[in-house]
Write an enzyme that holds these catalytic residues in place. Structure first.
Site, PDB file in Angstrom:
ATOM      1  N   CYS A   1      21.801  27.958  65.216  1.00 11.33           N
ATOM      2  CA  CYS A   1      22.638  27.203  64.333  1.00 11.33           C
ATOM      3  C   CYS A   1      21.996  26.258  63.373  1.00 11.33           C
ATOM      4  O   CYS A   1      21.458  25.397  63.964  1.00 11.33           O
ATOM      5  CB  CYS A   1      23.808  26.651  65.199  1.00 11.33           C
ATOM      6  SG  CYS A   1      24.875  25.484  64.280  1.00 11.33           S
TER       7      CYS A   1
ATOM      8  N   GLU B   1      26.659  29.728  57.848  1.00 11.63           N
ATOM      9  CA  GLU B   1      25.779  30.834  58.082  1.00 11.63           C
ATOM     10  C   GLU B   1      25.355  31.310  56.496  1.00 11.63           C
ATOM     11  O   GLU B   1      26.374  31.269  55.827  1.00 11.63           O
ATOM     12  CB  GLU B   1      26.076  31.837  58.833  1.00 11.63           C
ATOM     13  CG  GLU B   1      25.973  31.683  60.336  1.00 11.63           C
ATOM     14  CD  GLU B   1      24.618  31.314  60.972  1.00 11.63           C
ATOM     15  OE1 GLU B   1      23.774  31.432  60.333  1.00 11.63           O
ATOM     16  OE2 GLU B   1      24.547  31.230  62.323  1.00 11.63           O
TER      17      GLU B   1
END
Length: 226
Positions: free
Chosen positions: A2, A104
């Site tokens: 992440c 993302e």
């Protein structure tokens, strides 16, 4: 993953989702308001210390004394409990990052399109984290990392890794100092939010610049390139 996420609701809302009572921790209704949390910054981290819950700003990044590279920001759930780097943290440094979603980038050649991924109900998410204890906001090399898991179903079309987002009950079990390392492995496997519970949409590329911080970063755009 992440590499960027959002932590914008108030402490109260995160704690309510975990069913924590006011006696457990000092509540604060003021929104945190962070829509573009980046590595290398201090992040509010929920952890358990001296029989109490604590929510403290902790550096996002970790590297032990023997590590001569840039601090790491993620740890794979499949290997973190046994590897040299993270095994001690897995045992005694488990924590939770309250969040509202993460970003993302979908890639096709040189084209990159960011997406914001969140719970379908917009309820808070609780990312499993591990770090160096006692947590020290003033030591950037001894902070925390977010635990990641493999993506599946539609999410894999955007990225093959995702933060390990735990259900509220599982998040509290993860935090419990009486939970063994082996039990934590089971929580990582069985306590994650189902992939069917996530939704995602394309967002502005402005999220790629950490100087951009406003709520417009999570809004869906109509002219996505991918």
């Amino acid at each position: 993953m992440c590499g960027r996420f959002a932590q914008y609701e108030s402490r109260d809302q995160y704690f309510d989702a975990l069913s924590l009572n006011p006696d457990d921790i000092l509540f604060d209704p003021e929104p945190i308001g962070r829509y573009n949390v980046a590595p290398g910054t201090s992040v509010l981290l929920l952890h358990h210390l001296d029989a109490d819950y604590h929510l403290d700003p902790v550096h996002w990044g970790y590297g032990p004394e023997w590590w001569n590279k840039a601090p790491l920001i993620n740890a794979r759930s499949e290997t973190a409990s046994t590897g040299r780097m993270f095994k001690p943290l897995w045992r005694t440094g488990r924590a939770i990052v309250p969040a509202n979603g993460w970003y993302e980038w979908k890639r096709d050649g040189s084209v990159k399109q960011p997406y914001f991924i969140h719970h379908k109900s917009d309820s808070p998410l609780f990312f499993a984290a591990i770090g160096h204890t006692p947590f020290d906001r003033d030591n950037p090399a001894q902070g925390f990392v977010i635990v990641t898991a493999a993506s599946d179903k539609g999410l894999v079309d955007i990225h093959d890794r995702m933060p390990l987002a735990l259900e509220p009950k599982a998040a509290l079990e993860w935090l419990n100092p009486e939970t063994s390392a082996e039990q934590a492995e089971e929580i990582a496997k069985e306590g994650a939010v189902s992939l069917n519970e996530f939704a995602w949409h394309p967002v502005t590329k402005k999220v790629g610049n950490i100087r951009n911080k406003g709520p417009e970063l999570i809004e869906e755009i109509d002219d996505a390139e991918l």
